[in-house]
Design a protein around this motif. Structure first.
Motif, mmCIF file in Angstrom:
data_model
loop_
_atom_site.group_PDB
_atom_site.id
_atom_site.type_symbol
_atom_site.label_atom_id
_atom_site.label_comp_id
_atom_site.label_asym_id
_atom_site.label_seq_id
_atom_site.Cartn_x
_atom_site.Cartn_y
_atom_site.Cartn_z
ATOM 1 N N TYR A 209 0.851 -1.202 0.000
ATOM 2 C CA TYR A 209 0.000 0.000 0.000
ATOM 3 C C TYR A 209 0.884 1.249 0.000
ATOM 4 O O TYR A 209 1.930 1.270 0.669
ATOM 5 C CB TYR A 209 -0.900 0.030 1.237
ATOM 6 C CG TYR A 209 -1.837 -1.146 1.344
ATOM 7 C CD1 TYR A 209 -3.016 -1.186 0.619
ATOM 8 C CD2 TYR A 209 -1.539 -2.218 2.179
ATOM 9 C CE1 TYR A 209 -3.878 -2.269 0.720
ATOM 10 C CE2 TYR A 209 -2.390 -3.297 2.283
ATOM 11 C CZ TYR A 209 -3.568 -3.325 1.549
ATOM 12 O OH TYR A 209 -4.412 -4.394 1.645
ATOM 13 N N GLN A 210 0.444 2.264 -0.727
ATOM 14 C CA GLN A 210 1.121 3.561 -0.714
ATOM 15 C C GLN A 210 0.493 4.393 0.412
ATOM 16 O O GLN A 210 -0.622 4.890 0.278
ATOM 17 C CB GLN A 210 0.960 4.270 -2.061
ATOM 18 C CG GLN A 210 1.621 3.565 -3.219
ATOM 19 C CD GLN A 210 3.130 3.548 -3.124
ATOM 20 O OE1 GLN A 210 3.746 4.458 -2.567
ATOM 21 N NE2 GLN A 210 3.744 2.508 -3.660
ATOM 22 N N VAL A 211 1.215 4.509 1.511
ATOM 23 C CA VAL A 211 0.661 5.151 2.719
ATOM 24 C C VAL A 211 1.100 6.613 2.753
ATOM 25 O O VAL A 211 2.305 6.904 2.669
ATOM 26 C CB VAL A 211 1.150 4.419 3.997
ATOM 27 C CG1 VAL A 211 0.566 5.054 5.245
ATOM 28 C CG2 VAL A 211 0.786 2.948 3.926
ATOM 29 N N PRO A 212 0.171 7.564 2.886
ATOM 30 C CA PRO A 212 0.568 8.979 2.996
ATOM 31 C C PRO A 212 1.152 9.288 4.372
ATOM 32 O O PRO A 212 0.618 8.879 5.390
ATOM 33 C CB PRO A 212 -0.755 9.730 2.790
ATOM 34 C CG PRO A 212 -1.810 8.757 3.109
ATOM 35 C CD PRO A 212 -1.272 7.385 2.863
ATOM 36 N N ILE A 213 2.270 10.012 4.360
ATOM 37 C CA ILE A 213 2.988 10.342 5.606
ATOM 38 C C ILE A 213 3.374 11.814 5.577
ATOM 39 O O ILE A 213 3.854 12.319 4.561
ATOM 40 C CB ILE A 213 4.265 9.468 5.758
ATOM 41 C CG1 ILE A 213 3.884 7.991 5.930
ATOM 42 C CG2 ILE A 213 5.117 9.908 6.929
ATOM 43 C CD1 ILE A 213 5.030 7.028 5.761
ATOM 44 N N LYS A 214 3.189 12.482 6.714
ATOM 45 C CA LYS A 214 3.658 13.874 6.838
ATOM 46 C C LYS A 214 5.167 13.865 7.022
ATOM 47 O O LYS A 214 5.711 13.025 7.736
ATOM 48 C CB LYS A 214 2.995 14.545 8.037
ATOM 49 C CG LYS A 214 1.571 14.995 7.772
ATOM 50 C CD LYS A 214 1.039 15.771 8.941
ATOM 51 C CE LYS A 214 -0.399 16.225 8.659
ATOM 52 N NZ LYS A 214 -0.947 16.981 9.796
ATOM 53 N N ARG A 267 -1.450 14.326 -5.040
ATOM 54 C CA ARG A 267 -2.626 13.604 -5.552
ATOM 55 C C ARG A 267 -2.613 12.147 -5.094
ATOM 56 O O ARG A 267 -3.649 11.591 -4.709
ATOM 57 C CB ARG A 267 -2.652 13.665 -7.091
ATOM 58 C CG ARG A 267 -3.301 14.920 -7.641
ATOM 59 C CD ARG A 267 -3.713 14.731 -9.100
ATOM 60 N NE ARG A 267 -2.594 14.384 -9.964
ATOM 61 C CZ ARG A 267 -1.795 15.263 -10.554
ATOM 62 N NH1 ARG A 267 -1.970 16.570 -10.369
ATOM 63 N NH2 ARG A 267 -0.806 14.861 -11.326
ATOM 64 N N MET A 268 -1.434 11.535 -5.125
ATOM 65 C CA MET A 268 -1.299 10.141 -4.703
ATOM 66 C C MET A 268 -1.607 9.992 -3.213
ATOM 67 O O MET A 268 -2.270 9.031 -2.790
ATOM 68 C CB MET A 268 0.120 9.642 -5.001
ATOM 69 C CG MET A 268 0.241 8.133 -5.100
ATOM 70 S SD MET A 268 1.930 7.594 -5.326
ATOM 71 C CE MET A 268 2.210 8.074 -7.021
ATOM 72 N N ALA A 269 -1.125 10.956 -2.422
ATOM 73 C CA ALA A 269 -1.388 10.924 -0.975
ATOM 74 C C ALA A 269 -2.879 11.086 -0.695
ATOM 75 O O ALA A 269 -3.433 10.429 0.197
ATOM 76 C CB ALA A 269 -0.595 12.025 -0.281
ATOM 77 N N GLU A 270 -3.528 11.941 -1.453
ATOM 78 C CA GLU A 270 -4.972 12.160 -1.294
ATOM 79 C C GLU A 270 -5.757 10.909 -1.692
ATOM 80 O O GLU A 270 -6.749 10.556 -1.030
ATOM 81 C CB GLU A 270 -5.408 13.354 -2.169
ATOM 82 C CG GLU A 270 -6.827 13.833 -1.928
ATOM 83 C CD GLU A 270 -7.026 14.416 -0.545
ATOM 84 O OE1 GLU A 270 -8.148 14.268 -0.015
ATOM 85 O OE2 GLU A 270 -6.074 14.993 0.009
ATOM 86 N N ALA A 271 -5.317 10.247 -2.771
ATOM 87 C CA ALA A 271 -6.011 9.036 -3.231
ATOM 88 C C ALA A 271 -5.871 7.887 -2.242
ATOM 89 O O ALA A 271 -6.788 7.068 -2.098
ATOM 90 C CB ALA A 271 -5.461 8.621 -4.588
ATOM 91 N N ASN A 272 -4.730 7.830 -1.545
ATOM 92 C CA ASN A 272 -4.457 6.734 -0.594
ATOM 93 C C ASN A 272 -4.698 7.143 0.856
ATOM 94 O O ASN A 272 -4.071 6.585 1.761
ATOM 95 C CB ASN A 272 -3.010 6.237 -0.764
ATOM 96 C CG ASN A 272 -2.783 5.557 -2.089
ATOM 97 O OD1 ASN A 272 -3.420 4.574 -2.416
ATOM 98 N ND2 ASN A 272 -1.900 6.143 -2.880
ATOM 99 N N ARG A 273 -5.560 8.121 1.061
ATOM 100 C CA ARG A 273 -5.830 8.580 2.414
ATOM 101 C C ARG A 273 -6.444 7.469 3.282
ATOM 102 O O ARG A 273 -6.273 7.440 4.501
ATOM 103 C CB ARG A 273 -6.789 9.780 2.384
ATOM 104 C CG ARG A 273 -6.891 10.492 3.723
ATOM 105 C CD ARG A 273 -8.017 11.505 3.738
ATOM 106 N NE ARG A 273 -7.589 12.763 3.177
ATOM 107 C CZ ARG A 273 -8.373 13.827 3.115
ATOM 108 N NH1 ARG A 273 -9.622 13.760 3.517
ATOM 109 N NH2 ARG A 273 -7.903 14.961 2.604
ATOM 110 N N ALA A 274 -7.145 6.543 2.651
ATOM 111 C CA ALA A 274 -7.787 5.432 3.380
ATOM 112 C C ALA A 274 -6.763 4.511 4.060
ATOM 113 O O ALA A 274 -7.086 3.835 5.043
ATOM 114 C CB ALA A 274 -8.658 4.615 2.442
#
Length: 279
Positions: A209-214, A267-274
């Motif tokens: 999974y591509q996980v969004p991270i700050k 955009r990728m981070a927004e798409a993988n927010r789940a």
């Protein structure tokens, strides 16, 4: 048949030792008759002796079993001695190591107490404490850390003078085109490209999974510089200072491939927010 017995009696009377033997055997026979247990023991021992003489294999087995018992006893004793000696050697080795460590630490402490600089160093570098990160140095002309960071990432094969030359020429060209301070343009470009979030691959139950991270400001700045330099290298042409100057100008205007890279990451981070809980 009565004649030999009479001769024996006569010999017994003349020989006192033989006479005593006869008396003892007679006493034994009488006790054996009166005591049945003693009688049975005598019979059993006599029978065993006869069987041992007649059966040589049983006799040998009896001898071997007794010798085996003795050897087993000695082996167990030797094994115990060997184990004890090896454990003693190990303990002696560890004791000597611990003793050396103790001596070294004691010597260090004494040296630290005698030398105030070393003492301060030991206090500062205590275990389980974070060592402060080194701050980036500033460049010689603009006296700016950001310029030095950019130079260090332009640098290839240890040619730092070439990296300085490329960046200073690019800054000069920016100044000629915009008639502004090139540092302001550089800051605008890097601020425009700096991302707020990034995505990181995490493997969970067989799937990636591509996980969004700050990300922190320092890491974000490093990413922005990397993207700017990557985009400038991909531009057509051979003159690196010219390509870098154009890319910095485009980034300051919110244009160019570095800006597109940042938008794509967002955009990728927004798409993988789940999948944010997989951090």
């Amino acid at each position: 048949m009565s004649w030999p017995s009479n001769a024996k009696k006569r010999d017994a009377k003349s020989d006192p030792i033989y006479h005593n033997r006869l008396i003892n055997t007679a006493a034994k026979k009488e006790t054996a008759k009166s005591d049945p247990i003693y009688h049975n023991r005598l019979i059993n021992t006599a029978a065993k002796k006869e069987t041992a003489k007649s059966d040589s294999i049983d006799y040998k087995r009896f001898i071997n079993s007794s010798s085996n018992k003795r050897t087993a006893k000695y082996k167990s004793l030797n094994n115990k001695r060997f184990i004890n000696s090896s454990s003693n050697k190990r303990t002696a080795k560890y004791k000597s190591l611990n003793n050396k460590r103790f001596i070294n630490t004691a010597a260090k402490k004494t040296a630290a107490v005698s030398d105030p600089l070393k003492h301060k160093g030991l206090i500062n570098i205590a275990p389980k404490e974070r060592i402060a990160k080194r701050t980036a140095k500033s460049d010689p002309i603009y006296n700016n850390r950001l310029v030095n960071m950019l130079v260090n990432r332009i640098l290839k094969h240890g040619k730092k003078s070439l990296a300085y030359r490329i960046l200073y020429r690019a800054m000069r060209k920016i100044q000629q085109k915009t008639e502004k301070n090139p540092l302001v343009v550089l800051r605008q470009a890097i601020r425009g490209v700096t991302p707020k979030v990034t995505v990181k691959a995490r493997r969970k139950s067989g799937s990636t999974y591509q996980v969004p991270i700050k990300i922190r400001s320092t890491k974000a700045k490093v990413l922005a510089i990397r993207w700017l330099l990557g985009a400038s290298r991909k531009r057509p042409g051979r003159n690196m200072d010219l390509k870098l100057s154009y890319e910095l100008l485009n980034a300051a205007k919110k244009q160019g491939s570095a800006i597109r890279k940042k938008e794509e990451t967002h955009r990728m981070a927004e798409a993988n927010r789940a999948f944010a809980h997989y951090r």
